[in-house]
Write a protein that holds these residues in place. Structure first.
Motif, PDB file in Angstrom:
ATOM      1  N   SER A 176       0.830  -1.205   0.000  1.00  0.00           N
ATOM      2  CA  SER A 176       0.000   0.000   0.000  1.00  0.00           C
ATOM      3  C   SER A 176       0.864   1.255   0.000  1.00  0.00           C
ATOM      4  CB  SER A 176      -0.931  -0.019   1.215  1.00  0.00           C
ATOM      5  OG  SER A 176      -1.765   1.109   1.213  1.00  0.00           O
ATOM      6  N   HIS A 177       1.956   1.237   0.778  1.00  0.00           N
ATOM      7  CA  HIS A 177       2.899   2.358   0.802  1.00  0.00           C
ATOM      8  C   HIS A 177       3.562   2.537  -0.558  1.00  0.00           C
ATOM      9  CE1 HIS A 177       6.553   4.309   3.067  1.00  0.00           C
ATOM     10  NE2 HIS A 177       5.912   5.180   2.311  1.00  0.00           N
ATOM     11  N   GLN A 178       3.822   1.451  -1.258  1.00  0.00           N
ATOM     12  CA  GLN A 178       4.462   1.522  -2.573  1.00  0.00           C
ATOM     13  C   GLN A 178       3.597   2.285  -3.576  1.00  0.00           C
ATOM     14  OE1 GLN A 178       5.315  -2.616  -3.515  1.00  0.00           O
ATOM     15  NE2 GLN A 178       6.332  -2.868  -1.538  1.00  0.00           N
ATOM     16  N   PHE A 179       2.276   2.187  -3.429  1.00  0.00           N
ATOM     17  CA  PHE A 179       1.383   2.956  -4.301  1.00  0.00           C
ATOM     18  C   PHE A 179       1.414   4.439  -3.949  1.00  0.00           C
ATOM     19  CE2 PHE A 179      -0.374  -1.012  -5.741  1.00  0.00           C
ATOM     20  CZ  PHE A 179      -0.912  -0.718  -6.987  1.00  0.00           C
ATOM     21  N   ILE A 180       1.535   4.771  -2.680  1.00  0.00           N
ATOM     22  CA  ILE A 180       1.514   6.165  -2.244  1.00  0.00           C
ATOM     23  C   ILE A 180       2.757   6.925  -2.701  1.00  0.00           C
ATOM     24  CG2 ILE A 180       1.605   7.660  -0.202  1.00  0.00           C
ATOM     25  CD1 ILE A 180      -0.010   5.503   1.288  1.00  0.00           C
ATOM     26  N   ASP A 181       3.905   6.272  -2.648  1.00  0.00           N
ATOM     27  CA  ASP A 181       5.201   6.926  -2.850  1.00  0.00           C
ATOM     28  C   ASP A 181       5.536   7.043  -4.339  1.00  0.00           C
ATOM     29  OD1 ASP A 181       8.150   7.317  -2.933  1.00  0.00           O
ATOM     30  OD2 ASP A 181       7.989   7.046  -0.769  1.00  0.00           O
ATOM     31  N   ASN A 182       5.873   8.252  -4.796  1.00  0.00           N
ATOM     32  CA  ASN A 182       6.133   8.441  -6.230  1.00  0.00           C
ATOM     33  C   ASN A 182       7.506   7.947  -6.671  1.00  0.00           C
ATOM     34  OD1 ASN A 182       7.863  10.491  -5.352  1.00  0.00           O
ATOM     35  ND2 ASN A 182       6.467  12.152  -5.943  1.00  0.00           N
ATOM     36  N   THR A 183       8.314   7.413  -5.744  1.00  0.00           N
ATOM     37  CA  THR A 183       9.570   6.789  -6.162  1.00  0.00           C
ATOM     38  C   THR A 183       9.367   5.322  -6.538  1.00  0.00           C
ATOM     39  OG1 THR A 183      10.249   6.077  -3.936  1.00  0.00           O
ATOM     40  CG2 THR A 183      10.837   8.320  -4.611  1.00  0.00           C
ATOM     41  N   ARG A 198      -2.311   8.285  -6.624  1.00  0.00           N
ATOM     42  CA  ARG A 198      -1.399   7.438  -5.851  1.00  0.00           C
ATOM     43  C   ARG A 198      -2.023   6.987  -4.533  1.00  0.00           C
ATOM     44  NH1 ARG A 198       2.474  10.424  -4.181  1.00  0.00           N
ATOM     45  NH2 ARG A 198       2.204  12.351  -5.383  1.00  0.00           N
ATOM     46  N   CYS A 199      -2.931   7.794  -3.993  1.00  0.00           N
ATOM     47  CA  CYS A 199      -3.578   7.439  -2.733  1.00  0.00           C
ATOM     48  C   CYS A 199      -4.859   6.628  -2.949  1.00  0.00           C
ATOM     49  CB  CYS A 199      -3.898   8.700  -1.928  1.00  0.00           C
ATOM     50  SG  CYS A 199      -2.423   9.569  -1.328  1.00  0.00           S
ATOM     51  N   ARG A 200      -5.234   6.437  -4.201  1.00  0.00           N
ATOM     52  CA  ARG A 200      -6.476   5.715  -4.491  1.00  0.00           C
ATOM     53  C   ARG A 200      -6.446   4.294  -3.928  1.00  0.00           C
ATOM     54  NH1 ARG A 200      -9.960   7.195  -8.256  1.00  0.00           N
ATOM     55  NH2 ARG A 200      -8.342   8.415  -9.337  1.00  0.00           N
ATOM     56  N   PHE A 201      -5.298   3.610  -4.069  1.00  0.00           N
ATOM     57  CA  PHE A 201      -5.203   2.212  -3.636  1.00  0.00           C
ATOM     58  C   PHE A 201      -5.456   2.055  -2.133  1.00  0.00           C
ATOM     59  CE2 PHE A 201      -2.656  -1.603  -2.485  1.00  0.00           C
ATOM     60  CZ  PHE A 201      -3.278  -2.550  -3.295  1.00  0.00           C
ATOM     61  N   PRO A 202      -4.728   2.735  -1.253  1.00  0.00           N
ATOM     62  CA  PRO A 202      -5.025   2.568   0.177  1.00  0.00           C
ATOM     63  C   PRO A 202      -6.421   3.022   0.561  1.00  0.00           C
ATOM     64  CG  PRO A 202      -3.439   4.340  -0.171  1.00  0.00           C
ATOM     65  CD  PRO A 202      -3.550   3.607  -1.463  1.00  0.00           C
ATOM     66  N   LEU A 203      -6.915   4.085  -0.067  1.00  0.00           N
ATOM     67  CA  LEU A 203      -8.252   4.563   0.289  1.00  0.00           C
ATOM     68  C   LEU A 203      -9.336   3.586  -0.155  1.00  0.00           C
ATOM     69  CD1 LEU A 203      -7.835   8.381  -0.458  1.00  0.00           C
ATOM     70  CD2 LEU A 203      -7.914   7.247   1.781  1.00  0.00           C
ATOM     71  N   ARG A 204      -9.127   2.942  -1.298  1.00  0.00           N
ATOM     72  CA  ARG A 204     -10.081   1.907  -1.727  1.00  0.00           C
ATOM     73  C   ARG A 204     -10.067   0.735  -0.752  1.00  0.00           C
ATOM     74  NH1 ARG A 204     -13.103   0.094  -3.365  1.00  0.00           N
ATOM     75  NH2 ARG A 204     -12.812  -1.231  -5.192  1.00  0.00           N
ATOM     76  N   ILE A 205      -8.883   0.365  -0.267  1.00  0.00           N
ATOM     77  CA  ILE A 205      -8.803  -0.723   0.708  1.00  0.00           C
ATOM     78  C   ILE A 205      -9.538  -0.332   1.987  1.00  0.00           C
ATOM     79  CG2 ILE A 205      -7.259  -2.100   2.153  1.00  0.00           C
ATOM     80  CD1 ILE A 205      -5.123  -1.705  -0.071  1.00  0.00           C
ATOM     81  N   VAL A 218     -11.498   0.196  12.307  1.00  0.00           N
ATOM     82  CA  VAL A 218     -10.440   0.128  11.289  1.00  0.00           C
ATOM     83  C   VAL A 218      -9.383   1.193  11.583  1.00  0.00           C
ATOM     84  CG1 VAL A 218      -9.931   0.529   8.839  1.00  0.00           C
ATOM     85  CG2 VAL A 218     -11.926  -0.835   9.498  1.00  0.00           C
ATOM     86  N   GLY A 219      -8.125   0.817  11.444  1.00  0.00           N
ATOM     87  CA  GLY A 219      -7.027   1.759  11.577  1.00  0.00           C
ATOM     88  C   GLY A 219      -6.106   1.683  10.377  1.00  0.00           C
ATOM     89  N   ILE A 220      -5.190   2.636  10.280  1.00  0.00           N
ATOM     90  CA  ILE A 220      -4.196   2.638   9.207  1.00  0.00           C
ATOM     91  C   ILE A 220      -2.852   3.047   9.793  1.00  0.00           C
ATOM     92  CG2 ILE A 220      -4.653   5.034   8.508  1.00  0.00           C
ATOM     93  CD1 ILE A 220      -4.131   4.163   5.599  1.00  0.00           C
ATOM     94  N   LYS A 221      -1.787   2.443   9.274  1.00  0.00           N
ATOM     95  CA  LYS A 221      -0.435   2.799   9.684  1.00  0.00           C
ATOM     96  C   LYS A 221       0.281   3.462   8.521  1.00  0.00           C
ATOM     97  CE  LYS A 221       3.870   0.846  11.558  1.00  0.00           C
ATOM     98  NZ  LYS A 221       4.572  -0.400  11.982  1.00  0.00           N
ATOM     99  N   LEU A 222       0.893   4.630   8.780  1.00  0.00           N
ATOM    100  CA  LEU A 222       1.599   5.404   7.770  1.00  0.00           C
ATOM    101  C   LEU A 222       3.004   5.737   8.262  1.00  0.00           C
ATOM    102  CD1 LEU A 222      -1.275   7.969   7.008  1.00  0.00           C
ATOM    103  CD2 LEU A 222      -0.663   5.988   5.590  1.00  0.00           C
ATOM    104  N   SER A 223       3.954   5.825   7.331  1.00  0.00           N
ATOM    105  CA  SER A 223       5.330   6.227   7.694  1.00  0.00           C
ATOM    106  C   SER A 223       5.820   7.262   6.689  1.00  0.00           C
ATOM    107  CB  SER A 223       6.262   5.012   7.734  1.00  0.00           C
ATOM    108  OG  SER A 223       6.241   4.293   6.518  1.00  0.00           O
TER     109      SER A 223
END
Length: 361
Positions: A176-183, A198-205, A218-223
């Motif tokens: 999920s983080h890999q979708f968010i990050d533009n690298t 880029r944030c569509r994937f985690p938000l859909r989940i 439900v919770g989410i972990k971000l770094s």
């Protein structure tokens, strides 16, 4: 002022304190057994336990005995863990985990590792493979909806096992983080490019697993600072991207947002940056969504964060390995055991896992 001992309302749940047990991969239980029942039950004094990363499908990771929740046998094993934690007045969420591009084909019968784009992470090592090779180029995912469905099914299985809720692992360089990050995400379709895409994937989940559990479980972990698994964007991209996703998740009124601060020891390729995680505090409405902080907190730092209302709870990882009664020790300001054996961190048996004494012992 809040303190470690202050109770916390988390959706429909009442946490008995504000000490959260972090997700800790221990590489001992492909299928949770009696040893895992004992391990988690010993730590039921936490306000909330977050399970170790729990795989939503069989993957070739560097941890060959990491647990999953993709088979009936695993669900049955986790149910024994959950029931025992509940019997000891504890609460426990299942962390849903897909490692994406940092899997290895040689550990999954030649099946490709996958990611948003065909871009390999730098670094890494696979201890079970000769020569300890690093990460390899993943196969770009054709249809992200397939993986969103896997997360939903994992949430359904977690509910079958009796977990009090689920957390989406969207940090530390995993899928999920890999979708968010533009690298790591160079897609040009609706799943890449702009921040919204880029944030569509985690938000859909999040939307799908909220449909299973209800948003308040439900919770989410971000770094945001990246580093681990070769993640990290420019300061501008980081600030704008995480402001967007935090606003969107907050609007969904989920139970909590866990944000980890940058940890230099977890950044061997020096990709990440020391980001001020408290800059987003004002975007989180604690009337419905709590703010958890994580990464290398000690007693003094955690106490100050709670007293200043900078966060609603503090998540502790390594200290929970050597202190099964960590919540009680923090609440009573008792001496912590910081002497633990890194050799027994991953894999093995009860040594370095369930044999650490409590303060009373």
């Amino acid at each position: 002022m809040s303190s470690f001992k202050s109770p916390l309302k988390l959706g429909p749940l009442e946490l008995k304190n504000r000490v959260i047990m972090a997700s800790l991969t221990r590489d001992r239980n492909l299928v949770p057994g009696e040893l895992q029942v004992k391990y988690y039950t010993q730590r039921a004094g936490a306000g909330l336990i977050l399970t170790e990363g729990t795989l939503i499908e069989q993957l070739g990771s560097e941890w060959s005995e990491a647990p999953g929740i993709y088979t009936d046998e695993q669900v049955a094993g986790w149910k024994k863990v959950v029931d025992s934690v509940h019997d000891h007045n504890g609460l426990i969420f299942c962390q849903l985990w897909h490692i994406g591009r940092v899997a290895h084909p040689l550990l999954q019968n030649g099946r490709s590792n996958v990611g948003p784009s065909a871009i390999a992470a730098k670094g890494g090592k696979f201890r079970q493979l000769e020569g300890k090779p690093g990460y390899v180029t993943p196969e770009a995912i054709d249809d992200p909806e397939h993986y969103i469905a896997l997360y939903k099914r994992a949430a359904e299985r977690a509910k079958e096992a009796g977990f009090d809720g689920v957390e989406l692992h969207s940090a530390n360089g995993y899928l999920s983080h890999q979708f968010i990050d533009n690298t790591s995400n160079h897609r040009t379709d609706q799943w890449g490019g702009s921040i919204e895409n880029r944030c569509r994937f985690p938000l859909r989940i999040i939307d799908e697993i909220c449909g299973v559990y209800g948003n308040d479980r439900v919770g989410i972990k971000l770094s945001p600072g990246g580093g681990y698994n070769d993640m990290g964007m420019s300061p501008k991209d980081t600030n704008e991207t995480y402001a967007y996703i935090i606003k969107e998740v907050n609007a969904r009124q989920i139970a909590y947002i866990q944000i980890t601060r940058y940890w230099a020891l977890g950044d061997p390729v020096k990709r990440g940056a020391d980001v001020d995680i408290f800059q987003w505090r004002g975007l989180i409405d604690s009337k419905h969504t709590k703010f958890f902080v994580n990464a290398d907190y000690d007693y003094e730092q955690g106490a100050k964060v709670l007293e200043a209302n900078l966060a609603d709870a503090v998540v502790f990882g390594r200290l929970y390995i050597s202190n099964p009664d960590l919540a009680e020790r923090l609440i009573n300001n008792q001496k912590l055991n910081t002497n633990f054996d890194f050799k027994t961190f991953y894999g093995g048996n009860e040594k370095g896992y369930t044999d650490y004494p409590t303060y009373k012992q």
